[in-house]
Scaffold this motif. Structure first.
Motif, PDB file in Angstrom:
ATOM      1  N   LEU A  25      47.490  45.648  40.803  1.00  0.00           N
ATOM      2  CA  LEU A  25      47.837  46.127  39.470  1.00  0.00           C
ATOM      3  C   LEU A  25      46.813  45.637  38.446  1.00  0.00           C
ATOM      4  N   LEU A  26      46.521  44.361  38.454  1.00  0.00           N
ATOM      5  CA  LEU A  26      45.587  43.794  37.483  1.00  0.00           C
ATOM      6  C   LEU A  26      44.165  44.316  37.663  1.00  0.00           C
ATOM      7  N   SER A  27      43.804  44.713  38.868  1.00  0.00           N
ATOM      8  CA  SER A  27      42.453  45.235  39.107  1.00  0.00           C
ATOM      9  C   SER A  27      42.197  46.533  38.349  1.00  0.00           C
ATOM     10  N   LEU A  28      43.254  47.177  37.893  1.00  0.00           N
ATOM     11  CA  LEU A  28      43.121  48.432  37.149  1.00  0.00           C
ATOM     12  C   LEU A  28      42.818  48.190  35.671  1.00  0.00           C
ATOM     13  N   TYR A  29      42.965  46.951  35.218  1.00  0.00           N
ATOM     14  CA  TYR A  29      42.851  46.613  33.798  1.00  0.00           C
ATOM     15  C   TYR A  29      41.505  45.963  33.463  1.00  0.00           C
ATOM     16  N   ASP A  30      41.034  46.214  32.259  1.00  0.00           N
ATOM     17  CA  ASP A  30      39.892  45.526  31.690  1.00  0.00           C
ATOM     18  C   ASP A  30      40.277  44.061  31.439  1.00  0.00           C
TER      19      ASP A  30
END
Length: 120
Positions: A25-30
């Motif tokens: 999930l966090l890998s999708l965020y800046d």
């Protein structure tokens, strides 16, 4: 980004969220992404509903996944354009009433830079 690429991002987001896969999930965020949620405002009033940065989001979602092991989102509608995805879904947790949710993901250079949640 194209609408199709952003739509694919939304599907990756739902997959990661429903698997409670925090790293995916966090890998999708800046790194400096911002996230606004009414639930954040209630549980962490000092944030006024807004958190900034992946590390703070990690803490928020880790807590949610631990507190709500049955948390699951069911997609009802996705609408994408070249810089955002508007997502409608149903928040389901065993023992709680379902909540209708709308969320906007703003995407820049293939990363989510801002997400805003609205509850119905």
């Amino acid at each position: 980004m194209s609408a199709e690429v952003n739509l694919a991002m939304a599907y990756k987001w739902f997959d990661a969220f429903n698997q409670h896969n925090l790293e995916q999930l966090l890998s999708l965020y800046d790194e400096q992404a911002q996230h606004f949620s009414p639930k954040l405002k209630i549980r962490k009033p000092e944030t006024n509903g807004l958190v900034i940065g992946k590390e703070v989001m990690r803490e928020w979602w880790k807590d949610a996944f631990e507190r709500l092991p049955t948390l699951h989102y069911k997609v009802t509608s996705l609408t994408a354009n070249s810089d955002r995805v508007f997502m409608e879904y149903i928040r389901n947790v065993e023992g709680e009433d379902d909540i209708l949710v709308a969320e906007v993901l703003e995407i820049y250079e293939n990363k989510i830079v801002f997400s805003r949640v609205y509850h119905g």
